[in-house]
Design a protein around this motif. Structure first.
Motif, PDB file in Angstrom:
ATOM      1  N   LEU A 129      -3.602  -2.816  -3.621  1.00 24.27           N
ATOM      2  CA  LEU A 129      -3.311  -4.079  -2.943  1.00 24.27           C
ATOM      3  C   LEU A 129      -4.548  -4.968  -2.876  1.00 24.27           C
ATOM      4  O   LEU A 129      -4.465  -6.190  -3.029  1.00 24.27           O
ATOM      5  CB  LEU A 129      -2.771  -3.826  -1.536  1.00 24.27           C
ATOM      6  N   LEU A 130      -5.705  -4.341  -2.654  1.00 23.57           N
ATOM      7  CA  LEU A 130      -6.957  -5.091  -2.612  1.00 23.57           C
ATOM      8  C   LEU A 130      -7.251  -5.703  -3.984  1.00 23.57           C
ATOM      9  O   LEU A 130      -7.596  -6.886  -4.089  1.00 23.57           O
ATOM     10  CB  LEU A 130      -8.111  -4.181  -2.182  1.00 23.57           C
TER      11      LEU A 130
ATOM     12  N   TYR B  18      -2.760 -10.076   0.698  1.00 22.28           N
ATOM     13  CA  TYR B  18      -2.831  -8.651   1.030  1.00 22.28           C
ATOM     14  C   TYR B  18      -1.809  -8.308   2.112  1.00 22.28           C
ATOM     15  O   TYR B  18      -1.065  -7.327   1.999  1.00 22.28           O
ATOM     16  CB  TYR B  18      -4.242  -8.295   1.507  1.00 22.28           C
ATOM     17  N   ASN B  19      -1.754  -9.121   3.160  1.00 19.57           N
ATOM     18  CA  ASN B  19      -0.852  -8.848   4.278  1.00 19.57           C
ATOM     19  C   ASN B  19       0.619  -8.943   3.868  1.00 19.57           C
ATOM     20  O   ASN B  19       1.448  -8.143   4.312  1.00 19.57           O
ATOM     21  CB  ASN B  19      -1.144  -9.809   5.432  1.00 19.57           C
ATOM     22  N   GLN B  20       0.938  -9.904   3.016  1.00 20.48           N
ATOM     23  CA  GLN B  20       2.316 -10.023   2.528  1.00 20.48           C
ATOM     24  C   GLN B  20       2.718  -8.766   1.759  1.00 20.48           C
ATOM     25  O   GLN B  20       3.844  -8.272   1.895  1.00 20.48           O
ATOM     26  CB  GLN B  20       2.462 -11.264   1.639  1.00 20.48           C
ATOM     27  N   ALA B  21       1.774  -8.256   0.977  1.00 18.61           N
ATOM     28  CA  ALA B  21       2.051  -7.059   0.179  1.00 18.61           C
ATOM     29  C   ALA B  21       2.195  -5.821   1.062  1.00 18.61           C
ATOM     30  O   ALA B  21       3.084  -4.992   0.832  1.00 18.61           O
ATOM     31  CB  ALA B  21       0.934  -6.849  -0.847  1.00 18.61           C
TER      32      ALA B  21
ATOM     33  N   GLN C  89      -2.904  -4.657   8.596  1.00 20.58           N
ATOM     34  CA  GLN C  89      -3.100  -6.007   8.072  1.00 20.58           C
ATOM     35  C   GLN C  89      -4.524  -6.507   8.308  1.00 20.58           C
ATOM     36  O   GLN C  89      -5.176  -6.140   9.287  1.00 20.58           O
ATOM     37  CB  GLN C  89      -2.110  -6.967   8.736  1.00 20.58           C
ATOM     38  N   LEU C  90      -4.973  -7.359   7.408  1.00 20.02           N
ATOM     39  CA  LEU C  90      -6.300  -7.968   7.545  1.00 20.02           C
ATOM     40  C   LEU C  90      -6.266  -9.067   8.600  1.00 20.02           C
ATOM     41  O   LEU C  90      -5.260  -9.769   8.728  1.00 20.02           O
ATOM     42  CB  LEU C  90      -6.740  -8.579   6.209  1.00 20.02           C
TER      43      LEU C  90
END
Length: 283
Positions: A228-229, A109-112, A173-174
């Motif tokens: 994204l999720l 998720y964060n990369q996206a 970001q998560l």
């Protein structure tokens, strides 16, 4: 002896009546996932009941003889003990299936989300690199000096852009580590709550105000977060998004729920309250 016998009979009667006065029962003996948790309901005669499960323990009040509490889901079956004074009962919460290791999902998720903040030319560069075989150290060493310098310059520009994008999207970001039921995001696309047990992501819920759907920017942010999720937990984001849009169009305005959307084993249940829309992601 006669008096003693009568005394024991009297005590037995009192104890029997006391036992009859303690009421403790549940609506079911086995509970399953309801969004992110199992919702346990029952009847009790006391003012409160206590409960203990692998993922949660606590106390809840009894109102008009009824109680309700929730137990976060886990990948293992849970035996829940409920007590009201000396009375106790047990129920079972079924095991849930994991969406994957939380760390893996969060990284994806964060990369996206970082990639969305990169300049268009850097995004194209990354896309091209993903489909093209990268030269080995030996191959680079055999290249002309000018070509080697160009590669170094491109790498430095990419690293700089990545750092800028990472810093820019930090609040979107998560977190890298989570345990239990937590709200991990509160951004333009909505709030995101997760249930993480033993490092496994059991479920996630995206929540957004219904009025935000009337604002184009907030609607776009909601869609991006949703996509994204979906992608991060292994679903086909395009298919899920298309099914979601179709379901919204097919709504006649009288229902507050939408038929479950499924993709690659991941389930998306959509519900709404008077003010918010909820997307429950489970497996």
């Amino acid at each position: 002896m006669k008096k003693t016998g009568l005394l024991f009979v009297g005590l037995a009667a009192v104890l029997t009546l006391a036992g009859c006065g303690t009421k403790l029962s549940t609506s079911k003996t086995t509970y399953s996932n309801s969004g992110m948790v199992a919702i346990i309901k029952g009847d009790a005669s006391g003012k409160s009941v206590s409960y203990k499960a692998d993922t949660e323990s606590g106390k809840t009040s009894v109102n008009d003889g009824k109680f309700t509490f929730t137990v976060p889901m886990s990948t293992s079956k849970q035996n829940v003990t409920i007590k009201d004074g000396d009375a106790s009962t047990k129920v079972t919460v079924k095991a849930a299936q994991s969406l994957g290791a939380y760390k893996t999902v969060a990284t994806k998720y964060n990369q996206a989300i970082i990639a969305t903040a990169l300049p268009a030319n850097i995004q194209k560069q990354l896309q091209a690199a993903a489909t093209k075989k990268q030269p080995t150290k030996e191959e680079v060493a055999k290249m002309p000096i000018a070509q080697q310098q160009q590669l170094v310059a491109e790498q430095k520009a990419l690293q700089s852009a990545m750092k800028t994008a990472t810093d820019k999207t930090k609040d979107q970001q998560l977190p890298t580590s989570v345990s239990g039921l937590k709200e991990v995001l509160d951004v333009a696309g909505g709030k995101l709550r997760v249930n993480v047990q033993d490092g496994q992501l059991i479920s996630a819920t995206q929540i957004a105000p219904i009025k935000a759907m009337k604002d184009k920017k907030k609607q776009a942010a909601f869609g991006q977060m949703f996509g994204l999720l979906a992608n991060s937990v292994g679903a086909d984001a395009k298919k899920v998004g298309a099914d979601f849009q179709k379901a919204l169009k097919d709504q006649d305005g009288s229902n507050t729920t939408i038929k479950t959307i499924k993709s690659n084993g991941v389930k998306f249940n959509v519900g709404a309250s008077a003010s918010d829309i909820f997307i429950y992601v489970t497996k």
